[in-house]
Design a protein around this motif. Structure first.
Motif, PDB file in Angstrom:
ATOM      1  N   ASN A 130       3.157  -9.997  -3.508  1.00 49.85           N
ATOM      2  CA  ASN A 130       3.365  -8.692  -3.065  1.00 49.85           C
ATOM      3  C   ASN A 130       3.448  -7.922  -4.145  1.00 49.85           C
ATOM      4  O   ASN A 130       4.005  -6.583  -4.001  1.00 49.85           O
ATOM      5  CB  ASN A 130       4.970  -8.686  -2.347  1.00 49.85           C
ATOM      6  N   ILE A 131       2.439  -7.808  -5.011  1.00 46.95           N
ATOM      7  CA  ILE A 131       2.405  -6.486  -6.056  1.00 46.95           C
ATOM      8  C   ILE A 131       1.282  -5.781  -5.719  1.00 46.95           C
ATOM      9  O   ILE A 131       1.021  -4.434  -6.251  1.00 46.95           O
ATOM     10  CB  ILE A 131       2.028  -6.917  -7.406  1.00 46.95           C
ATOM     11  N   LEU A 132       0.489  -5.945  -4.564  1.00 47.16           N
ATOM     12  CA  LEU A 132      -0.530  -5.186  -4.060  1.00 47.16           C
ATOM     13  C   LEU A 132      -0.119  -4.317  -2.839  1.00 47.16           C
ATOM     14  O   LEU A 132      -0.889  -3.510  -2.245  1.00 47.16           O
ATOM     15  CB  LEU A 132      -1.822  -6.171  -3.559  1.00 47.16           C
ATOM     16  N   GLU A 133       1.155  -4.537  -2.518  1.00 48.24           N
ATOM     17  CA  GLU A 133       1.424  -3.852  -1.207  1.00 48.24           C
ATOM     18  C   GLU A 133       1.899  -2.180  -1.629  1.00 48.24           C
ATOM     19  O   GLU A 133       2.241  -1.960  -2.641  1.00 48.24           O
ATOM     20  CB  GLU A 133       2.850  -4.455  -0.603  1.00 48.24           C
ATOM     21  N   ARG A 134       1.710  -1.238  -0.513  1.00 47.27           N
ATOM     22  CA  ARG A 134       1.950   0.130  -0.760  1.00 47.27           C
ATOM     23  C   ARG A 134       3.408   0.241  -0.691  1.00 47.27           C
ATOM     24  O   ARG A 134       4.216  -0.422   0.215  1.00 47.27           O
ATOM     25  CB  ARG A 134       1.327   0.833   0.190  1.00 47.27           C
ATOM     26  N   PRO A 135       3.758   0.959  -1.523  1.00 48.11           N
ATOM     27  CA  PRO A 135       5.198   1.295  -1.510  1.00 48.11           C
ATOM     28  C   PRO A 135       5.734   2.040  -0.246  1.00 48.11           C
ATOM     29  O   PRO A 135       5.018   2.858   0.278  1.00 48.11           O
ATOM     30  CB  PRO A 135       5.689   2.211  -2.756  1.00 48.11           C
ATOM     31  N   LYS A 136       6.702   1.599   0.330  1.00 47.10           N
ATOM     32  CA  LYS A 136       7.460   2.145   1.790  1.00 47.10           C
ATOM     33  C   LYS A 136       7.693   3.739   1.334  1.00 47.10           C
ATOM     34  O   LYS A 136       8.488   3.693   0.320  1.00 47.10           O
ATOM     35  CB  LYS A 136       8.175   1.410   2.655  1.00 47.10           C
ATOM     36  N   LYS A 137       7.433   4.403   2.182  1.00 47.89           N
ATOM     37  CA  LYS A 137       8.292   5.845   1.989  1.00 47.89           C
ATOM     38  C   LYS A 137       9.360   5.874   2.966  1.00 47.89           C
ATOM     39  O   LYS A 137       9.825   5.441   3.648  1.00 47.89           O
ATOM     40  CB  LYS A 137       6.995   6.844   2.713  1.00 47.89           C
ATOM     41  N   GLU A 160      -6.919 -14.180  -8.872  1.00 41.12           N
ATOM     42  CA  GLU A 160      -5.972 -13.138  -9.378  1.00 41.12           C
ATOM     43  C   GLU A 160      -5.488 -12.281  -8.264  1.00 41.12           C
ATOM     44  O   GLU A 160      -4.426 -11.800  -7.906  1.00 41.12           O
ATOM     45  CB  GLU A 160      -6.565 -12.262 -10.411  1.00 41.12           C
ATOM     46  N   MET A 161      -6.527 -11.719  -7.435  1.00 38.39           N
ATOM     47  CA  MET A 161      -6.272 -11.145  -6.042  1.00 38.39           C
ATOM     48  C   MET A 161      -5.352 -11.829  -4.974  1.00 38.39           C
ATOM     49  O   MET A 161      -4.627 -11.449  -4.641  1.00 38.39           O
ATOM     50  CB  MET A 161      -7.671 -10.489  -5.315  1.00 38.39           C
ATOM     51  N   THR A 162      -5.602 -13.041  -5.039  1.00 32.90           N
ATOM     52  CA  THR A 162      -4.759 -14.157  -4.091  1.00 32.90           C
ATOM     53  C   THR A 162      -3.375 -14.109  -4.557  1.00 32.90           C
ATOM     54  O   THR A 162      -2.383 -14.204  -3.910  1.00 32.90           O
ATOM     55  CB  THR A 162      -5.473 -15.308  -3.919  1.00 32.90           C
TER      56      THR A 162
END
Length: 112
Positions: free
Chosen positions: A105-112, A97-99
């Motif tokens: 790309n659901i684990l990326e941090r949102p760009k500010k 599930e982590m892979t």
């Protein structure tokens, strides 16, 4: 050389006929006043109430403890192996599930 009767006289002189009365407060004073009564009251309260860790258990948990306590050593080892296998399978599933999340790309941090 000592006579045979001399040995008996020596042993007789070692005997003590002193009588110690252990109930006497003068001979056996209480180290800390009130400790005996406190210990007796604590003993009664411990036997009447369940242990602290038992108070937080639900009926289902208590039934599981009784079930595990009734198992033989071989059955208990089999149960432990089953739990180890289950933990391994859960680890594999989590890894998949982590892979999957990484590829989506659901684990990326949102760009500010």
């Amino acid at each position: 050389m000592a006579s045979p009767n001399g040995g008996e006289d020596f042993e007789g002189s070692l005997l003590s006929f002193e009588n110690l009365d252990r109930a006497s407060p003068d001979l056996w004073p209480e180290q800390l006043p009130g400790v005996v009564e406190f210990a007796a009251s604590c003993k009664n309260s411990f036997t009447n109430s369940p242990p602290k860790w038992m108070a937080e258990l639900e009926n289902e948990d208590i039934e599981m403890l009784k079930e595990l306590g009734s198992l033989t050593t071989a059955n208990l080892m089999e149960k432990v192996k089953g739990l180890q296998n289950l933990a391994y399978q859960l680890g594999l599933e989590e890894s998949r599930e982590m892979t999957r999340g990484k590829f989506l790309n659901i684990l990326e941090r949102p760009k500010k």
